[in-house]
Scaffold this active site. Structure first.
Site: not given
Ligand code: 13P
Length: 264
Positions: A242, A103, A179, A219, A9-11, A101, A173
């Protein structure tokens, strides 16, 4: 047997030029390692503006890397400024779309009713939703993390048909792990994946429960992927944030996950 899948997931990272570089490099690394895509899926979820570049590259080089989007509109077309429909994503060759998600839930008014409509729109367009669920640190402190995550799954999937439910992927998640560098233990990930799978068995059928792929996210990196995967038998892969932005790191995670899944 469910096929493992590792999703990046590149966000809101990697513009269309960076996306091309990233996918090309990942494809080369996996090719050099003789990666067997028939036993493991690999997907990336670029921002909307990079999807077309990924599609062009995948088609031109006949890559086996899959891709999708990070969210979608609930409507099919019309006066909805800034929105992108499921049909538009399907026309770009997207296979998956992330739904709910944490976020998105935090920064956008995406409530349960919206998420249900998104899931229906994605399925109707022939793609697969990746539904994200997971507790915050507060719920974990109260010891209600499993009820919370399973409750989120139930809220979104309870009105689906068996066939629709079987096409879902769920990503557990926990918000406190996203993160932060605080990865869940393999027991935590397994307990959640098991509870979610049991829920599908109870509400739908054993067949649906057997086919739904359940991922862990939060993470994940190349130092913890093997351990997480080898210990959590109900888990079918990862949703990586990430660490998916660096093709060399993501390549390592993909290969370690595939290896650990084979050895279980
Ligand atoms: P990280 O791997 O950066 O913790 O993010 C997880 C995430 O939100 C994947 O959708």
């Amino acid at each position: 047997m469910r096929k493992p899948i590792i999703v990046g997931n590149w966000k809101m990272n990697l513009d269309h030029l960076e996306a091309t570089y990233c996918v090309q490099k990942l494809a080369w690394l996996l090719r050099d390692a003789h990666f067997d895509y028939s036993s493991c899926d690999v997907a990336v979820m670029p921002p909307f503006t990079s999807i077309r570049s990924v599609e062009v590259l995948v088609e031109a080089d006949r890559l086996k890397i899959q891709y999708g989007a990070q969210t979608v509109s609930v409507t099919s077309q019309g006066a909805f400024t800034g929105d992108v429909s499921a049909d538009m994503l399907a026309a770009l060759g997207c296979k998956y779309v992330i739904v709910g998600h944490s976020e998105r839930r935090k920064y956008h008014p995406e409530d349960d009713a919206t998420l249900v409509d998104q899931v229906r729109a994605i399925l109707a367009a022939g793609m697969q939703p990746i539904l994200c669920v997971g507790e915050s640190y507060d719920e974990r402190k109260q010891g209600i993390e499993l009820e919370y995550a399973v409750g989120q799954v139930n809220d979104i999937t309870r009105d689906l048909s068996e066939e629709e439910a079987a096409n879902m992927l769920v990503a557990y998640e926990p918000v406190w792990a996203i993160g932060t560098g605080m990865v869940a233990t393999s027991k935590t990930a397994q307990d959640a994946a098991h509870a979610i799978r049991q829920h599908f068995a109870t509400v739908f059928s054993a067949k649906v429960a057997d086919s739904v792929r359940i991922l862990y996210g939060g993470s994940v990196n190349s130092s913890n992927a093997s351990q997480l995967m080898s210990q959590a038998r109900d888990m079918d892969g990862f949703l990586v944030g990430g660490s998916s932005l660096d093709p060399e790191e993501f390549d390592k995670i993909v290969r370690l996950t595939q290896k650990a899944a084979k050895q279980r």
